[in-house]
Design a protein around this motif. Sequence first.
Motif, PDB file in Angstrom:
ATOM      1  N   ALA A 180       0.983  -0.615  -0.058  1.00 40.48           N
ATOM      2  CA  ALA A 180       0.500  -0.471  -0.087  1.00 40.48           C
ATOM      3  C   ALA A 180       0.661   0.815  -0.331  1.00 40.48           C
ATOM      4  O   ALA A 180       0.571   2.284  -0.915  1.00 40.48           O
ATOM      5  N   PHE A 181       2.518   1.814   1.030  1.00 40.93           N
ATOM      6  CA  PHE A 181       3.280   2.022   0.467  1.00 40.93           C
ATOM      7  C   PHE A 181       3.803   2.579  -0.420  1.00 40.93           C
ATOM      8  O   PHE A 181       4.487   3.607  -0.750  1.00 40.93           O
ATOM      9  N   GLU A 182       3.415   1.810  -1.301  1.00 39.76           N
ATOM     10  CA  GLU A 182       3.653   2.071  -3.002  1.00 39.76           C
ATOM     11  C   GLU A 182       2.875   3.254  -4.201  1.00 39.76           C
ATOM     12  O   GLU A 182       3.236   3.297  -5.098  1.00 39.76           O
ATOM     13  N   ILE A 183       2.046   3.428  -3.266  1.00 38.28           N
ATOM     14  CA  ILE A 183       0.992   3.746  -3.696  1.00 38.28           C
ATOM     15  C   ILE A 183       1.266   5.511  -4.204  1.00 38.28           C
ATOM     16  O   ILE A 183       1.225   4.835  -6.176  1.00 38.28           O
ATOM     17  N   PRO A 184       2.115   6.270  -3.815  1.00 42.21           N
ATOM     18  CA  PRO A 184       2.672   7.219  -4.068  1.00 42.21           C
ATOM     19  C   PRO A 184       3.721   7.407  -5.635  1.00 42.21           C
ATOM     20  O   PRO A 184       3.557   7.878  -6.139  1.00 42.21           O
ATOM     21  N   ILE A 185       4.400   6.301  -6.221  1.00 45.11           N
ATOM     22  CA  ILE A 185       5.360   5.881  -6.108  1.00 45.11           C
ATOM     23  C   ILE A 185       4.013   5.110  -7.796  1.00 45.11           C
ATOM     24  O   ILE A 185       4.623   5.582  -9.073  1.00 45.11           O
ATOM     25  N   ALA A 186       3.480   4.509  -7.561  1.00 45.45           N
ATOM     26  CA  ALA A 186       2.860   3.809  -9.106  1.00 45.45           C
ATOM     27  C   ALA A 186       1.897   4.882  -9.173  1.00 45.45           C
ATOM     28  O   ALA A 186       1.677   5.218 -10.736  1.00 45.45           O
ATOM     29  N   GLY A 241       0.944  10.906  -3.743  1.00 49.26           N
ATOM     30  CA  GLY A 241       1.510  10.483  -5.535  1.00 49.26           C
ATOM     31  C   GLY A 241       0.491  11.893  -6.334  1.00 49.26           C
ATOM     32  O   GLY A 241       1.702  12.098  -6.941  1.00 49.26           O
ATOM     33  N   VAL A 242      -0.622  12.036  -6.037  1.00 47.48           N
ATOM     34  CA  VAL A 242      -0.786  13.434  -7.297  1.00 47.48           C
ATOM     35  C   VAL A 242      -0.171  14.127  -7.000  1.00 47.48           C
ATOM     36  O   VAL A 242       0.449  15.324  -7.344  1.00 47.48           O
ATOM     37  N   PHE A 243      -0.134  14.622  -5.435  1.00 44.35           N
ATOM     38  CA  PHE A 243       0.416  15.701  -4.730  1.00 44.35           C
ATOM     39  C   PHE A 243       2.055  16.225  -5.976  1.00 44.35           C
ATOM     40  O   PHE A 243       2.112  17.013  -6.696  1.00 44.35           O
TER      41      PHE A 243
END
Length: 258
Positions: A180-186, A241-243
């Motif tokens: 789940a903590f990989e979401i910003p990377i994805a 991730g969007v930011f």
Amino acid sequence: MSSDEPSNSEAAEQDQHKQPLVAHLIELRDRLLRILLVVLLLFAGLFAFSNDIYEFVSAPLRAALPEGSTMIATNITASFFAPLKLTFAVAIFIAVPYILSQLWGFIAPGLYSRERKMAMPILLSSIVLFYAGVAFAYYVIFPLVWLFFTSTGPLSIQMAPDITSYLEIALKLFFAFGIAFEIPIATMLLIFSGAISPKKLVSKRPYIVVGCFVVAMLLTPPDPISQCLLAVPMWLLFEAGVFFGRWIKKAPVETEAG
């Protein structure tokens, strides 16, 4: 030359790194064997500390148990195999940087030089975020979840968690929060590749929030507490991730303007 065609240097890079399919498969096999060897070596080094590792991982649950309660082994072999399985999982967790570096070494030759420059910070960030997710699960989620479950049952029920069942739940939560903590990377990769814009991602926020809860339901034990404790961080990580994805998209424009 069309603007969509690669430059001479990029075309040369592609031609230089073209390999037959068999050569690719041999390289992949060799890298997988190296990964397996490293994991086995780590496992062999940690084997003597199997019981200590299990004591450490089970500490949040044991601290939440009522006074006089303890964990049990309902299978005669569980006291041996449960710590052994956990130690092997720990060996894999420790080997994550090496595993990712081997995967990176396999795909890097097929990337343009500008893509390789971007990929290295992403690789390092993904390693840090994975370990951050595991640490978040252990130090934040475990104490809250175990305290809730051990304090809400009937008073007539004696709490005695099985060590194998606990191991399965703990590893599932470690894996769920690490991924789940990989979401910003994805999210940033989707924006960087041009597959979707930050504006479109924001417009799909309601669907993404629902998706976070669906994924949390699939990855966590069947209780609303752990599901919410995973879904909410997933949503916040998506927003992060969007930011940063907006910043990545603006950076080249600002450089050219300077």
